[in-house]
Structure formats: structure tokens, C-alpha cells
Design an enzyme around this catalytic site. Structure first.
Site, PDB file in Angstrom:
ATOM      1  N   LYS A 239      -9.340   6.391  -9.174  1.00  0.00           N
ATOM      2  CA  LYS A 239      -9.434   6.840 -10.557  1.00  0.00           C
ATOM      3  C   LYS A 239      -8.146   6.608 -11.339  1.00  0.00           C
ATOM      4  CE  LYS A 239     -12.985  10.458 -10.341  1.00  0.00           C
ATOM      5  NZ  LYS A 239     -13.245  11.887 -10.640  1.00  0.00           N
ATOM      6  N   LYS A 240      -7.046   6.321 -10.664  1.00  0.00           N
ATOM      7  CA  LYS A 240      -5.819   6.057 -11.417  1.00  0.00           C
ATOM      8  C   LYS A 240      -6.027   4.898 -12.380  1.00  0.00           C
ATOM      9  CE  LYS A 240      -2.369   3.620 -10.614  1.00  0.00           C
ATOM     10  NZ  LYS A 240      -1.204   2.909 -11.077  1.00  0.00           N
TER      11      LYS A 240
ATOM     12  N   LEU B 243       0.798   7.832  -7.857  1.00  0.00           N
ATOM     13  CA  LEU B 243       1.248   6.819  -6.904  1.00  0.00           C
ATOM     14  C   LEU B 243       0.844   5.438  -7.394  1.00  0.00           C
ATOM     15  CD1 LEU B 243       0.356   8.564  -3.516  1.00  0.00           C
ATOM     16  CD2 LEU B 243       2.530   8.598  -4.770  1.00  0.00           C
ATOM     17  N   SER B 244       1.761   4.495  -7.294  1.00  0.00           N
ATOM     18  CA  SER B 244       1.517   3.131  -7.757  1.00  0.00           C
ATOM     19  C   SER B 244       2.406   2.185  -6.975  1.00  0.00           C
ATOM     20  CB  SER B 244       1.834   3.008  -9.249  1.00  0.00           C
ATOM     21  OG  SER B 244       1.851   1.650  -9.659  1.00  0.00           O
ATOM     22  N   SER B 245       1.885   1.000  -6.691  1.00  0.00           N
ATOM     23  CA  SER B 245       2.702  -0.008  -6.028  1.00  0.00           C
ATOM     24  C   SER B 245       3.908  -0.389  -6.875  1.00  0.00           C
ATOM     25  CB  SER B 245       1.855  -1.249  -5.730  1.00  0.00           C
ATOM     26  OG  SER B 245       0.819  -0.940  -4.823  1.00  0.00           O
TER      27      SER B 245
ATOM     28  N   HIS C 136      -3.764   4.423  -1.769  1.00  0.00           N
ATOM     29  CA  HIS C 136      -4.676   3.438  -1.172  1.00  0.00           C
ATOM     30  C   HIS C 136      -5.275   3.981   0.129  1.00  0.00           C
ATOM     31  CE1 HIS C 136      -1.945   0.497  -3.373  1.00  0.00           C
ATOM     32  NE2 HIS C 136      -3.135   0.146  -3.808  1.00  0.00           N
TER      33      HIS C 136
ATOM     34  N   GLN D 292      -5.688 -11.980 -12.948  1.00  0.00           N
ATOM     35  CA  GLN D 292      -5.535 -10.773 -13.753  1.00  0.00           C
ATOM     36  C   GLN D 292      -4.104 -10.554 -14.229  1.00  0.00           C
ATOM     37  OE1 GLN D 292      -7.034  -8.508 -10.312  1.00  0.00           O
ATOM     38  NE2 GLN D 292      -5.501  -6.942 -10.797  1.00  0.00           N
TER      39      GLN D 292
ATOM     40  N   LEU E 165       0.807  -1.216   0.000  1.00  0.00           N
ATOM     41  CA  LEU E 165       0.000   0.000   0.000  1.00  0.00           C
ATOM     42  C   LEU E 165       0.841   1.269   0.000  1.00  0.00           C
ATOM     43  CD1 LEU E 165      -2.751  -1.043   2.577  1.00  0.00           C
ATOM     44  CD2 LEU E 165      -2.702  -1.408   0.098  1.00  0.00           C
ATOM     45  N   HIS E 166       0.255   2.327  -0.559  1.00  0.00           N
ATOM     46  CA  HIS E 166       0.845   3.661  -0.559  1.00  0.00           C
ATOM     47  C   HIS E 166      -0.234   4.661  -0.166  1.00  0.00           C
ATOM     48  CE1 HIS E 166      -1.219   4.118  -4.394  1.00  0.00           C
ATOM     49  NE2 HIS E 166      -0.548   3.087  -4.898  1.00  0.00           N
TER      50      HIS E 166
END
Length: 275
Positions: A145-146, A181-183, A33, A57, A29-30
Site C-alpha cells: 500500500k505504500k 520503508l523504501s529502498s 518487502h 518505468q 529489499l527491506h
């Protein structure tokens, strides 16, 4: 905060609740999240966050095996953000037998953009989200929404299946320099991290051009793609689309620009709603 691993434990913990707010995640998480958890907290009722890396997925060549699993750290962050229950099932908990039943979303929405470059991705997403919805039975579910196309796919699934769930879209969390922001940002080297902001910068240039009256959508897309490629990126798409259905853009309709590109070995996505 309570941590549960099985569907039976989860249902026991939620017995009698009818106002649950749900935030599904794959962990690692960031702050993006955590903003979704805080948004869920504002809706009232207990907040459930799931942590599950969903094999369905991921394509065989993608990063399922190496995707970071940071459950202890994630639970600490969720507790501070106001989460009440963490549902962290193992694969055996959520898929006790091979998942033969799968939900295939309509091709006109799910086989374009991300779905074109990641075939079967949205089938995996819809299958696991529907299963998680059945486990949690939330009144509200919050998605970022990302993952703009994913949010649209989930909303349409909920509408078409008449699920009694309100889908809430949380704004994209960004670093101070604008990077979404992304894992997967953790995969970037120091030099790549400095370069990564160019993806959001390309979207902002398109936004400025559209505000200035530019309507040659194909040229704007091509210039953004070639600009990224010249800097060493491998872009999959930069696409200006209608917000309502991700169809071809038209002047006078609300639009969004979406992009996906690989920097080194890391694939990043971003989007920006256009005025």
C-alpha cells in the site's frame, strides 16, 4: 529456495501449479518487502518473488543506473521469509527485443499525482507487471500500500483485462519513528534520515485535523506543502483524495492523503488512509 533467470526456467519450475502467490519487486529489499512475502505465504501454494529493475518505468533523469542491485543479499532474505522461487531475469531475459507493445492505463487514474510528476511511469509499471503476470501466472499477487496509486492502477488493470488474479494490498511497513520503508531511504544522509520522518508526520497532522472535523481540504494540503518547504523539502504534492478512485474528496467518503517530496536528492512518497 530456487533461483531462476529465464522465462523458460520459471515455467518449468511452476509446471502443474495453479495456486501460486506472487510478489513483484525491484530488489534492494527491506522489511516491507519481506512482509509482503509472508502475506503471500499465508495464501498457500508456492511463493514466487521477482527481482527486476524495470527500465520502462524510469525517466531518463531518474536513478535507473544507480538503483541498488543487491541480488545475493535479497535472495538470502527471501529464503528466510519463506519464498520458494526467485525470478531474477536480466533485461535480455524479460525484454529479448525492444518492447514495442506497451499497456497505457487510463489517464484519469494514471496521469495524476505520481503520473503527473513522472510521465509514462504507470505505462512502464503496467507493461512489466502484465508481462510478469504472464510469466508467473499467479492466482494471487501481493503489492504494498505504500505505492497506493500503483496498487489502484494494477487492480483496475486486472479488473478490466479480466485476469484471474486476486490482488492483495499489504500494509505499509514503517520504521519505529514512522518513516515508510523504501529502498530509496538508503540514499539519505544521516541528517536527511532524521528529517525524513517529517513527511509521515505531516500526513498524521492532516489525519488529526480531519478527525477533529476539518473539511477545508485545500487549506490542509497547502499547509502541509508549505510546512515541508519551510524545512527545506521540495514537495511535489500533498493531496487528499477519495480512496475508491483518487478523485476529489467529499465529506462522508473514505479518504486517503498522499504525498511526494524531495529531500536533498532523494524523492520520498507516503500515504495515510483517513478515518
Amino acid at each position: 529456495m530456487r533461483i531462476v533467470h529465464s522465462v523458460a526456467e520459471l515455467r518449468q519450475a511452476l509446471a502443474g501449479q495453479s495456486n501460486t502467490a506472487f510478489v513483484p519487486t525491484m530488489g534492494n529489499l527491506h522489511d516491507g518487502h519481506l512482509s509482503l512475502v509472508k502475506l503471500a505465504r499465508e495464501r498457500g501454494g508456492p511463493v514466487v518473488a521477482s527481482i527486476f529493475v524495470n527500465r520502462l518505468q524510469f525517466a531518463p533523469h531518474e536513478d535507473f543506473d544507480t538503483y541498488p542491485r543487491t541480488l545475493e543479499r535479497d535472495c538470502g532474505l527471501l529464503a528466510l521469509a519463506g519464498c520458494d522461487i526467485v525470478f531474477a531475469p536480466s533485461e535480455k531475459d524479460l525484454y529479448p527485443e525492444p518492447q514495442g507493445y506497451k499497456l497505457h492505463p487510463p489517464a484519469e487514474l494514471a496521469d495524476i499525482l505520481e503520473g503527473h510528476f513522472r510521465p509514462g511511469f504507470f505505462t512502464g509499471v503496467c507493461t512489466v507487471v502484465l508481462k510478469l503476470f504472464n510469466c508467473v501466472q499467479p492466482r494471487v499477487a501481493v503489492f504494498g500500500k505504500k505505492d497506493y496509486q500503483q496498487l489502484m492502477v494494477i487492480r483496475r488493470m486486472v479488473d478490466q483485462l479480466a485476469l484471474p488474479i486476486e490482488i492483495v494490498g499489504g500494509e505499509t511497513g514503517r520504521a519505529p519513528d514512522g518513516l515508510a520503508l523504501s529502498s530509496r531511504n538508503g540514499y539519505l544522509s544521516t541528517a536527511e534520515r532524521a528529517e525524513a520522518v517529517q513527511l509521515s508526520a505531516a500526513l498524521r497532522r492532516i489525519e488529526a485535523a480531519v478527525r477533529a472535523g476539518e473539511r477545508d481540504w485545500a487549506r490542509l494540503e497547502a499547509e502541509a506543502m508549505s510546512g515541508l518547504a519551510a524545512r527545506g523539502w521540495k514537495p511535489d504534492y500533498v493531496a487528499i483524495r477519495r480512496r475508491r478512485d483518487l478523485g476529489a474528496p467529499a465529506d462522508g467518503e473514505p479518504l486517503v492523503v498522499l504525498a511526494a517530496a524531495k529531500l536533498g536528492s532523494t524523492r520520498l512518497i507516503d500515504n495515510l488512509e483517513l478515518a
